[in-house]
Each structure stands twice: as C-alpha cells, then as structure tokens.
Write a protein that holds these residues in place. Structure first.
Motif, PDB file in Angstrom:
ATOM      1  N   MET A 117      41.577  -3.385   2.701  1.00  0.00           N
ATOM      2  CA  MET A 117      42.406  -2.261   2.269  1.00  0.00           C
ATOM      3  C   MET A 117      42.207  -1.055   3.176  1.00  0.00           C
ATOM      4  O   MET A 117      43.175  -0.415   3.606  1.00  0.00           O
ATOM      5  CB  MET A 117      42.106  -1.900   0.821  1.00  0.00           C
ATOM      6  N   VAL A 118      40.946  -0.732   3.429  1.00  0.00           N
ATOM      7  CA  VAL A 118      40.684   0.463   4.241  1.00  0.00           C
ATOM      8  C   VAL A 118      41.196   0.278   5.667  1.00  0.00           C
ATOM      9  O   VAL A 118      41.816   1.174   6.240  1.00  0.00           O
ATOM     10  CB  VAL A 118      39.168   0.784   4.246  1.00  0.00           C
TER      11      VAL A 118
ATOM     12  N   SER B 124      35.563   1.462   7.600  1.00  0.00           N
ATOM     13  CA  SER B 124      35.942   0.061   7.796  1.00  0.00           C
ATOM     14  C   SER B 124      34.768  -0.741   8.335  1.00  0.00           C
ATOM     15  O   SER B 124      34.467  -1.851   7.865  1.00  0.00           O
ATOM     16  CB  SER B 124      37.100  -0.062   8.782  1.00  0.00           C
TER      17      SER B 124
ATOM     18  N   LEU C 245      32.130  -1.285   5.669  1.00  0.00           N
ATOM     19  CA  LEU C 245      32.569  -2.265   4.662  1.00  0.00           C
ATOM     20  C   LEU C 245      32.548  -3.671   5.240  1.00  0.00           C
ATOM     21  O   LEU C 245      32.162  -4.640   4.577  1.00  0.00           O
ATOM     22  CB  LEU C 245      33.974  -1.920   4.165  1.00  0.00           C
TER      23      LEU C 245
ATOM     24  N   TRP D  14      32.195  -6.439   2.004  1.00  0.00           N
ATOM     25  CA  TRP D  14      33.126  -6.268   0.880  1.00  0.00           C
ATOM     26  C   TRP D  14      34.528  -6.524   1.407  1.00  0.00           C
ATOM     27  O   TRP D  14      35.247  -5.622   1.790  1.00  0.00           O
ATOM     28  CB  TRP D  14      33.032  -4.853   0.308  1.00  0.00           C
ATOM     29  N   ARG D  15      34.894  -7.782   1.363  1.00  0.00           N
ATOM     30  CA  ARG D  15      36.083  -8.213   2.066  1.00  0.00           C
ATOM     31  C   ARG D  15      37.332  -7.464   1.605  1.00  0.00           C
ATOM     32  O   ARG D  15      38.096  -6.933   2.412  1.00  0.00           O
ATOM     33  CB  ARG D  15      36.243  -9.723   1.849  1.00  0.00           C
ATOM     34  N   LYS D  16      37.515  -7.408   0.297  1.00  0.00           N
ATOM     35  CA  LYS D  16      38.738  -6.830  -0.261  1.00  0.00           C
ATOM     36  C   LYS D  16      38.869  -5.361   0.151  1.00  0.00           C
ATOM     37  O   LYS D  16      39.921  -4.912   0.607  1.00  0.00           O
ATOM     38  CB  LYS D  16      38.685  -6.938  -1.789  1.00  0.00           C
ATOM     39  N   TRP D  17      37.770  -4.628   0.003  1.00  0.00           N
ATOM     40  CA  TRP D  17      37.808  -3.209   0.320  1.00  0.00           C
ATOM     41  C   TRP D  17      38.004  -2.988   1.808  1.00  0.00           C
ATOM     42  O   TRP D  17      38.725  -2.078   2.223  1.00  0.00           O
ATOM     43  CB  TRP D  17      36.525  -2.527  -0.152  1.00  0.00           C
ATOM     44  N   PHE D  18      37.326  -3.845   2.593  1.00  0.00           N
ATOM     45  CA  PHE D  18      37.477  -3.711   4.037  1.00  0.00           C
ATOM     46  C   PHE D  18      38.944  -3.873   4.438  1.00  0.00           C
ATOM     47  O   PHE D  18      39.496  -3.090   5.208  1.00  0.00           O
ATOM     48  CB  PHE D  18      36.614  -4.759   4.755  1.00  0.00           C
TER      49      PHE D  18
ATOM     50  N   SER E  73      45.558  -6.620 -10.443  1.00  0.00           N
ATOM     51  CA  SER E  73      45.453  -6.308  -9.015  1.00  0.00           C
ATOM     52  C   SER E  73      46.034  -4.920  -8.769  1.00  0.00           C
ATOM     53  O   SER E  73      46.563  -4.286  -9.684  1.00  0.00           O
ATOM     54  CB  SER E  73      46.250  -7.324  -8.199  1.00  0.00           C
ATOM     55  N   VAL E  74      45.917  -4.465  -7.533  1.00  0.00           N
ATOM     56  CA  VAL E  74      46.501  -3.166  -7.193  1.00  0.00           C
ATOM     57  C   VAL E  74      48.009  -3.190  -7.416  1.00  0.00           C
ATOM     58  O   VAL E  74      48.594  -2.258  -7.957  1.00  0.00           O
ATOM     59  CB  VAL E  74      46.179  -2.809  -5.726  1.00  0.00           C
TER      60      VAL E  74
ATOM     61  N   ALA F 192      40.133   9.018  -5.580  1.00  0.00           N
ATOM     62  CA  ALA F 192      38.685   8.798  -5.588  1.00  0.00           C
ATOM     63  C   ALA F 192      38.022   9.619  -6.684  1.00  0.00           C
ATOM     64  O   ALA F 192      37.169   9.119  -7.428  1.00  0.00           O
ATOM     65  CB  ALA F 192      38.102   9.167  -4.221  1.00  0.00           C
TER      66      ALA F 192
END
Lengths: 534, 318, 354
Positions: C30-31, C16, C19, C24-28, B129-130, C61
């Motif tokens: 986080m952002v 956001s 996403l 994309w739940r995880k990325w959303f 994980s992160v 990135a």
C-alpha cells in the motif's frame, strides 16, 4: 463611490443607451467617475446599443406555481398565473415603470365631481387572440365575474362598493355607492383581467383567450407555458417573438438555471445568494423597492393585545435594522408600523421613525401591568423566505425588553385558512397594493373582512372614507398622514419592513430604466417590456 | 406451479382490498385536514361568502359519506372524477405526469439495481478489506445528506462547474429518446445514489449472514473458489431479503421523489400530489394515492413471488 | 522543490523500505503504491495535491490511533468477558464506537459543552470562524458549533427514539406473524401494505397537519411510517427460518410461540435486522429533514441537522461550505453507526476469519 459619481455614471449609462456618446467618451467619463476599465467595459456592453430590438425567445423562470392553477381570474393566486395574466390578458389600466398610472385596454377615463361614477373608454384597436375586438360587454362580464352572490372570486371584497357596471359600445361606466378617487388604480389589481364574454353574460376563462401581448400556444399548469406574439396587440413593446414561462419553485434551480443560461430571466433571487450572484459578469440582479410588506398583526380585541401600551411595547422591541440586515440582506425599506410604503403615492415623509428601544418597551409594559409578558407568534416557512428566522430573531430582540415570544412554526399547508385571522399574533406577507386606500380598506377598515388586527378606530375609519372621495391631492396627502399616525401609535400591526423585489436576468437582456414596483419582473410584465440586446 | 397462480390471484384480491382501505383512509384524512378546497383555492383572498359559494358549486355542502360513496361508484367504473380545483378530468391532470415518474424511476432502477447487487457481492467477497470500507463509506455518505442537497451538489459539479448535463430537467414534447436520457441524467443519478447504499448493504449482509452455514463451510472445504462459493451457494439463499429491499427501493423511486422533482424541475407526479394536498383537491389526491398504492402492491407481489421462486423450501411447502 | 515535497517523498520511501524489511507485505504494497501514485500526482497536481494527500493521510492516521486507544481504553474498563469480545473489533468498529461515544457525550451534556445557546444571536450573519466561534456563525449570527452540539441532542435523540419505536413495533409484529401464520399473518401483512402504500411524505403531511407538530407526534408518526418496512423484513427472514427443520422439531417438542421467537428465531434473524437498523436510523434523519421542507419539522429555534442543511442549502452552489457542516455531522454518524453494525454483523454470522 460618492453620490455625485453615481449620478454621473447613471447619466453616462443613459447616454450610452440612447447612443448619444461614443465608446471612447464613455470610457473616459467612466474613469472620471471612479470606475475601473473592466467595470466600464462591462457597463458599456450592458447599456450601449440597448435600444429595444425585436426577436428571440424569452425564457422566463417564475418562482411560484402550482399544479392546481387555473385560468380563472377569480382564483389567481400564484405568481406564475399573475405574470401569465399580465402576458396573455390585459387590464383596463396598468402601473408604469415609474410608478404612474397608464392606459392598457382603457384609452382614457374620467370621474364625476364626487368620484362616485367613472367612465372608461376602451381602445378601439384592442382585440382578443381569437381575432374578435374587445368591447364594453367583455369588460362588464369580466367584472361581474367577481361580483354577485354566487361569485367565488377572491377579489369580491375589492368591488364591494361598486353598485352597477354598464357598457355602451366601447364606453364602460362604473357606479359606486360612495366616492372612490382611486378606482382607476384599483383596475390594475391582478384579478381584473379582461376575458371574452359569453352570450349569457358570463366569461370564457377556460380557453385561455385574452387580449394581451402574447397568446398561449401550449401550457401545463405548474410546469410551463409557451406563448407567441399577438400581432394585433393594442399596446407598445412586446419585442420578443416567443415567450416560454417555466415554473421554477426551487431557489437553487432558479439560480443555476440563470447561471447556466437555461433561462434568460428569473422572477426571484434568493436574497441570501444575491450578493454572490451579482459577482457573475453575465448576470444582472435587480433590487427594486416595493410596497409589499411583512406584517405582524395582533388581535386588538384579545388580551394582552387589547392594551395599547402592550401593542406599542411589542412594536418597540423589534430591531428592524438587524432584521433587514439578516433576513433581507439589505433588500428592504424600514417599516414604521403603518401600512403605507414610500413606493406608493401620498407617502408622508415626516413621520418619526420608530426604533428598537427595549427600555421604553419595558416601562410601557410596567405601565400596563404586563411585566414578564409571554406571547406566541405563529409563522410558517411558506409566508416568505426567512419568515421563521425572522420570528426567531424578533424573539431574541424582545428578550431584552423582558418579553418572551414563543415562536410557533405552523404547517405551510393551510396557513391562510387556519392561522391568519384566527391566531392572535401571526406573521403575514402582503403583496404590493397600488395605493394606500386599497391597502387600508382591505385590512385596516373596522368592518373589512381581512381586518387582520381587529383594530377599531373611529377617527381612522372616518378619514379613510373622506380621503377616498377627495380629489384634491394635497388635502388627501394630509389625511393619509393622519391615518398613518393613528395606525402607528394606536394600531395593532407591527410592520418591520417593506421588502424589495429581487430578481435577475442574463446580461443580454435589455430593460427600461425604471422597473415597476408592483410585482417582481418589472410589474410582472417583463415579457412585454424587456428585449434582447444581442 | 398451480399453487403459485392461486397465490397470485389471492394476493391480487388482497391488493384490491388494500386499495379500498387506502381510499377510505385518504378520503377521511383529507376530510380531517383543517380547511377545505374552497378555503385553500381562495387562500388569503377567502371571505365567508365566497367560500360558501364555492362549496355549494363543488357540492361540498353534502355529507362526507355520500360524497365518498359517489366517488367510489365512479372509481369502480374507471371514472376518477374531475379535479375540484381546475375542473379537468383527473386522469388528464396526472396521466402524463405518472408516465414521467415511471420513466425516471425506470431510468434510475436500470442503473442502480444491477450496480448495487454486483457491488454488494464484491464487498461481501472482499469483506473487511480496504475496498469494502471505501465502498461503504462512499455509499453511506451519499445517503447521509438530504436528497435535495445531493442534487444541489451534483448540479454544482456536473452542470455549473463542468457543464456536462443540463441543470434543469424540464421536458418538451419533441425530444428524442437520447435527448431525454441526457436531460434527466442528473435526477436519475441523484436517485441512484439515494437507493444504492440500501440495496448494496442488504446484499452484503445477507450473504455474510450465510457464510458460516455448514453447507457453505462444506463447499469451501471442498476447495471451491471464494467467488464461486458466494455466487453459486450463498446468493441463491440470500435472495429473499435482497428482493424485498429492491422492491422497497423501487417503490421509493416512484413514490418518494418529490424533492428530487422540485430540485430538478421535473414534471412528475409527486409534486402534483403535494400540490393537490395543499389545495385539498380530493379527487386528484385520491387518484394519485391509489396509483402509488397500486404500484406498491404490484411491486410487493413481485417481490414475494421472487422470494418464493428463489427459496426451494418455500416453493414446496410441506 | 520545497522542503515539504522532499520530506513527503523521503518519508514514503523510508517507510516502504522499513515495511519491506520487517515483511509486512500488505502495508508495504500500500505504501509503495502510494509512493508511485504520488510521483504522478506530484507532476500533475504539484505541491497542493501532495499536501492534500498528506493531510488526508494524517487525519486517517490520527483517527486510527484514536480508535485504537479508545478500544484499549474500553477493554481496560469493562468486564473481562465483554473485553474479550471487544478485542476482536476491527479498527473501523472502534472508530465508530468512538464517534458514537463522542456524539452521546455531546448530546447529553450539550448545555455544558456548547459555548452559546442554540437560539442566542451573537454575531453578524455568516461571520467567519474565529477563536470564539469554532465554525463561524449561521444566517442569523448564531454560533454554528453550539447549534451542531445541540443538534446532536435534538436530532439524534429524536431519530433514535423513532427508530427504536419502529423496530420494536415492526419486528414484534413480523415475528408474531411468522410464527402464528394464518389469518394473523394475513391481517398484519395487509396493515403493513396499507401504511406502506401511502408515500411517506404524504402520510406524514396528512398526519402532522391533523395532529399538530409536537416532537412526540413526530416520533410516533415516523415510527409508524417505518415499522412496516421492519415488519416485512422480519417477516421475510423469519419466514425462511420458520420452515427450517429445527423449528419443526421445537414445535413438535411443544414449545410455545414466545419460546420460538426468543430462543430460535430472533437469534437467527438478528443479522439482517441489525444491518437494517443502521440504515433506517439514517433514513429517519432524512425524513425529519424532509418534513422541514414542508414546514412540519421541529419547532424553531431548536437546532436540528436536517433543517440546518436545508436553511443554507443554496449557498453550496457558490462553494460556500456552511451547509456542509451539518451534512458532514450526519454523514459521520451514519458511517460510524454502520461500521459498528458491520462488526456486529460479522460476529453474529459466526465467521471466524478476519
């Protein structure tokens, strides 16, 4: 800022210190000299009301200490022990801040006409910390500690021409095998601390008793010492009530301890960060020219250094200016290949400076038939800060002259027993010696134990002995000039520079105008010469 | 448990043997070093006569074997001799310094060991994980610079810029325990940073290594929650390598901290040993080396016992 | 509010929303979390703090994109069976491989890449960076960038050889000791104890003072110092395996020691060993740097990262970053090696999850 302005500022600072001018006048004069208001204010707070005042605990960080240190004056080697010795013991004479010779334990001294017999009169007020007065017997025993067959003292060589030492009450007489006009100067050598004598003629060095301005309360070698003022001290000064000596071997530890105020003064500042530290308004950085030097001796009896042209080619292929700029950050005086510094008496000021000249070096090598010369230069990190860097830089300079210098970094450990005097070309650090005679006798006389360049020059040895016994100053100066020329043009030692002592203190520490150039921290006597201004 | 007692006795016996071998090695290594105590003490001021005089006074002119046997005779009866340099009894020279070193090591260990193991378990649980990545990058970066440099950085931020802690950890006799903790916080923190990464990563690795085992699979299929799988099922079998690395790092905290001592001006035994080597002060080198060796042997023994106690198979050998 | 700040928040909010829309739940999470944190950060730290976050995110990135491209590149050029393995590599591992690859190229072709020689004095002391000297000059006026490149060759080369030496010595002895047991085990254990019970700096100080300080002596001494650690670890891990039933079975089949080591024990104990390798590699770096503290390291003017940190370490107290450059070079490599190690560890553990 012009030279004239600097002079003016120095004068008004002096006035402020002695209370001769008011703050208002001070600010006006300073503005006239080109100082900003902020600069003048800080100068005022630093200098004004700076007449010595008593009190406080002086915490003094010293840069070189070892767990294996002892109180034996014969084996003093680290700065911590040397500075401690100047704080809790006394010497017959001492070097003053202005470089002149002054009294310590000895009130007065005189020589016979040939300078082969010297008498010293011991100060009647001097007493050991135990309360016992210092007598001639203590002095005789202290010097005999460095003499005789079973002596293990590192200073034995310095006393080789002393035939006899006798005491009569408070009068001590030294009889020499030849004349030595510099004997009173020699007495300032850090080994010659006076310790209490035992009944059998030996000295009691273990107890740490002495007759200096401060007495040791507690201490741990290589770590720290706590001292309090010795009320019966015979000298002037010793303003602090207590002195704490703290061994700070790491340059960063010294620097941060000074910045955070954990200590009041440090005995060495890394030249690399000197300029950065100076910007801190709470810190004073002292930059004092000294007679200490870096030497690069070549063994004159070993090929290729047995050829004087090769030696001179190597002397010509070092760019002293760049080395002073990059290794010392300007904190040094250019060397001229003779071991006699402007900080010592009799310095000849009219000898032409030798400079970087790879072309002439090349032609000298051609003459010697040694083109494409390759030599190894031994050095170690412990010799001095930047010693290895300096050798690397020298190697780069010498490339221009067609000389290939291979820098060999030797282990710190055992450098002076395994490399110095043994490897034909090495890098050595010399502490400041009081007079040219002491220096030349120790390391350039043909039969000296430490003749590091193995240089044999009949004329040099001859005038060295003459000069030693000569009491006429102008004749002596002329002789030292000739010796300097011989060492410079025939000798086997490259001397790139005489290093400055760079050390620091907090802003609230007051110091005399002139700082002694014999050791760091005002000749190692900061504890008895400095004071707190607030 | 009788077996275990027997094992401990046996290992202690081996330990004494190790100490003997170490003392022989150190003695001859010091003999082989260029130069001797007389030359080292006199340094730049050595002349042949003074060196000879000092050798005679210290008895260095006698054969090495005889000197070793004499030393050994004393050491067996608990007398480690006197320092060749200062003439003080060796135990007086290094006794308090060893206590200082132990204190600092204990201080760092009390923080670092639980921290590293708990962190290791968490990152094994949240592997890839992160959080796992960040924890790894942070701990790895902290061991990537030489420890004296790490010390400099901590001093810069926690003593100079924000004056929370003293920059130098010099001790004086009249400090209270809490003052002591405050004074030595920065060196202890440096050591924590130095040893955490190793222990944390070993914990993580040994746990992950077991996660594919059938019995773990089984537990997981039974619906045991992930943290319970790790703490109840994986961890007990992962102890052996973890304990090993913990012991290694504890030993390092005691024997390997010369540079941290120098940076923080802490009067520990490491600096005394380096000084003694440079002065060729054999009795002190020997005593300090044996103290280190003894500490290491005991820690090792503890680690091995720990490994046996935590592994049922080793506890009951067939 | 400047254009930068507006753009910053605009980007985060639009990202956001997109996403969230594509799911994309995880990325959303986080952002969007970053967006919320940025509001606080923007109020407390102002534009500079946001700029820092933006630069950090861009670097991250770019690193991610380079890593991804590098992985695809490797997948294309290697044989299919290896390519299949490579596809499972997480982004961190491919980042690690990319860095190692870059260092390797830098080290191998150092004389071609470095604009100046490692000893060449070309400028004043601590000259600032310019188009000619990417990282400025060091205390003697040598190009720091060139010295870093040469340092990759000298330091990494030396550390790699020493670490491999330590592993070959230590692992072999450890495996043999576990399999053979008895007096051999005891003897090797004692030898390891003796070496380990002498502190490494003192051991190195003694050995190098006696034997001299050529590079080969350093390699051998360092390998000897670290091999007992590997030995003990191998011995402990293999000790756990030796008592397993399948080893008993193999022994009953009459398999020899070598067979046991190669086919049964080694494959089952690689994971902790690999994990250890990643760290020991780093410790070897530091030991060599520590040696130069005692004046025993590589001969000057050879550039090595440890000494480069040491030479100018005091400057850090004044916020000068010169010593941070080589320290960062070491840190980047350590982190990268351990990223790759983590991936291999994960693979060898046989876990199928991702």
């Amino acid at each position: 800022m012009t030279k004239r302005d600097e002079d003016l500022i120095r004068r008004i600072a002096q006035g402020a210190r002695t209370g001769q001018i008011s703050r208002r006048d001070f600010m006006n004069y300073s503005a006239a000299a080109g100082l900003t208001v902020a600069g003048a204010t800080s100068l005022w707070t630093k200098q004004a009301k700076a007449a010595p005042s008593a009190g406080g605990t002086f915490r003094w960080g010293i840069h070189d200490g070892n767990t294996g240190d002892t109180h034996d004056p014969g084996t003093y080697v680290t700065r911590t022990m040397i500075f401690l010795a100047h704080t809790h013991r006394s010497y017959l004479t001492m070097i003053n801040g202005d470089g002149s010779l002054g009294p310590d334990l000895a009130d007065s001294w005189e020589a016979n006409e040939t300078a082969s017999e010297w008498t010293f009169e011991i100060n009647a007020n001097a007493s050991f910390h135990s309360g016992r007065p210092v007598t001639g017997n203590d002095v005789v025993a202290s010097f005999n500690h460095h003499r005789g067959d079973d002596s293990t003292s590192a200073a034995k060589a310095l006393l080789s021409d002393v035939v006899d030492i006798t005491a009569d009450g408070n009068t001590v007489t030294f009889t020499l095998s030849g004349g030595n006009a510099d004997l009173p100067w020699l007495m300032t050598d850090y080994h010659f601390a006076i310790c209490p004598a035992n009944d059998d003629g030996t000295i009691d060095w273990r107890s740490g008793d002495g007759s200096g301005p401060y007495q040791i309360d507690t201490g741990e070698f290589g770590v720290q010492f706590s001292l309090t003022r010795h009320d019966g001290w015979h000298g002037e000064g010793a303003w602090f009530d207590n002195v704490d000596i703290i061994v700070l071997n790491d340059p960063n530890a010294r620097q941060t301890a000074l910045v955070t105020g954990d200590v009041d003064a440090v005995s060495q500042v890394d030249v690399k960060t000197m300029a950065l530290l100076e910007r801190d308004p709470n810190i004073q950085v002292f930059n004092v020219p000294s007679a200490g030097a870096i030497t690069l001796p070549m063994h004159c009896d070993t090929a290729p250094f047995d050829n004087v042209d090769v030696r001179n080619a190597l002397k010509l292929s070092i760019n002293r200016d760049e080395i002073i700029e990059k290794i010392l950050y300007g904190a040094g005086t250019k060397g001229n290949d003779f071991h006699h510094s402007p900080a010592q008496p009799y310095w000849p000021d009219d000898i032409p400076q030798r400079d970087y000249d790879p072309d002439q070096a090349r032609s000298l090598l051609k003459k010697a038939g040694a083109e494409g010369l390759t030599v190894s230069l031994s050095t170690a990190d412990s010799v001095s800060a930047g010693a290895v860097d300096m050798a690397v830089l020298y190697a780069e300079h010498a490339k221009e002259a067609g000389i290939n210098i291979e820098v060999v970094r030797e282990p710190n450990d055992g450098y002076y027993s395994d490399v110095w005097l043994k490897k034909p070309f090495s890098l050595v650090s010399w502490g400041a010696r009081p007079t040219p005679d002491v220096m030349y006798t120790l390391a350039y006389k043909s039969d000296a134990a430490w003749n590091e360049s193995r240089w044999q020059n009949e004329r040099f040895n001859e005038i060295l002995l003459q000069a030693k016994a000569e009491l006429d100053d102008s004749l002596r100066a002329e002789m030292y000039r000739e010796m300097a020329m011989l060492a410079r043009d025939d000798g086997g030692t490259v001397i790139p520079f005489f290093n400055n002592f760079v050390y620091g203190a907090r802003g609230n520490v007051g110091t005399p105008d002139a700082l002694a150039s014999s050791w760091e921290s005002d000749g190692g006597r900061a504890a008895s010469r400095w004071w707190f201004t607030e | 448990m009788g077996d275990l007692a027997q094992l401990v006795l046996k290992r202690l016996g081996y330990g004494l043997l190790t100490l003997l071998v170490v003392s022989i090695l150190i003695f001859f290594a010091v003999e082989l070093l260029p130069g001797d105590v007389a030359e080292a003490v006199l340094g730049q001021g050595a002349t042949p006569e003074t060196v000879a005089a000092m050798r005679e006074q210290l008895g260095l002119d006698r054969p090495a074997i005889i000197r070793y046997v004499e030393w050994l005779g004393g050491a067996v009866t608990g007398d480690f001799g006197i320092s060749a340099v200062s003439g003080d009894p060796v135990m007086q020279v290094i006794g308090t310094r060893f206590v200082n070193t132990l204190f600092l090591a204990a201080y760092a260990a009390v923080i670092a060991v639980p921290f590293a193991i708990v962190l290791g378990i968490i990152v094994a649980l949240l592997r890839n994980s992160v959080f796992d990545r960040v924890a790894n990058v942070a701990t790895l970066t902290s061991i990537s610079s030489p420890e004296f440099f790490l010390g400099y950085i901590l001093i810069l931020f926690l003593a100079v810029k924000v004056p929370l802690f003293p920059a130098i950890a010099s001790l004086s006799g009249d400090m209270s325990f809490f003052q002591l903790l405050e004074r030595t916080f920065l060196p202890a923190l440096t050591l924590v940073l130095v040893v955490t990464a190793h222990m944390m990563r070993m914990t993580r690795a040994s746990i992950i290594n077991l996660l594919a085992s059938p019995y773990i699979e089984m537990a997981r299929l039974k619906g045991v929650p992930p943290w319970k799988v790790i703490v109840r099922h994986a961890l007990p079998n992962a102890w052996a390598p973890i304990i090993n690395v913990v012991a290694l790092n504890l030993a390092y905290l005691i024997t390997g901290v010369v540079l941290v001592e120098v940076v923080f001006v802490y009067p520990g035994i490491g600096q005394a040993l380096v000084d003694a080597v440079s002065k060729r002060d054999f009795p002190v080198v020997q005593a300090a080396s044996l103290i280190f060796a003894g500490t290491f042997i005991l820690l090792n023994l503890a680690a091995d016992i720990g490994a046996i106690l935590t592994n049922p198979r080793l506890r009951h050998p067939k | 509010m400047g254009i930068f700040v507006l753009g910053y928040y605009g980007f985060l909010i639009i990202a956001s929303v997109i996403l969230a829309y594509v799911g994309w739940r995880k990325w959303f999470l986080m952002v969007f979390a970053l967006t919320l944190v940025s509001f606080v950060l923007g109020i407390v730290g102002g534009a500079p703090a946001l700029r820092f976050v933006a630069i950090f995110a861009i670097v991250l990135a770019v690193a991610a994109m380079v890593s991804f491209a590098f992985k695809e590149f490797l997948v294309q050029i290697v044989r299919p069976n290896i390519a299949k393995e490579l596809r499972t590599a997480p982004l961190t591992a491919s980042f690690g491989m990319f860095v190692i690859f870059t260092y390797a190229i830098g080290g191998i072709f150092a004389p071609l890449i470095a604009p100046y020689g490692q000893a060449e004095v070309i400028a004043g002391a601590f000259a600032p960076a310019d188009s000619d000297m990417l990282l400025g000059a060091d205390q003697l006026g040598r190009d720091v960038f060139s010295r870093i490149i040469y340092g990759a060759r000298n330091t990494v080369g030396l550390a790699l050889i020493a670490t491999i030496g330590a592993f070959v010595l230590g692992a072999l002895a450890g495996l043999l000791a576990a399999v053979k047991g008895g007096w051999f085990d005891t003897f090797m254990g004692r030898v390891a104890d003796v070496i380990m019970s002498i502190p490494s700096l003192i051991f190195a100080l003694l050995m190098l003072s006696i034997l001299g300080t050529s590079s080969w002596v350093i390699v051998v001494v360092v390998a000897i110092i670290y091999s007992p650690r590997v030995f003990r670890l191998t011995r402990a891990v293999a000790g756990n395996i030796v008592v397993m039933d399948y080893i008993e079975a193999a022994k009953l089949r009459g398999e020899g020691d070598w067979y046991l080591i190669r086919r049964e024990i080694l494959p089952n104990s690689t994971a902790p060993l690999i994990a250890e390798f990643g760290l020991e590699f780093c410790f070897v770096f530091l030991l060599i740097a520590g040696l130069s503290f005692l004046g025993l390291g590589l001969q000057p003017p050879i550039a090595d990262w440890g000494s480069m940190v040491r030479e100018n370490a005091t400057l850090i107290s004044f916020g000068d970053i010169t010593p941070l450059i080589p320290a960062a070079a070491i840190a980047l490599l350590t982190v990268s090696v351990n990223f790759v190690v983590d991936w291999m560890l994960h693979r060898s553990s046989g876990l199928k999850e991702n």
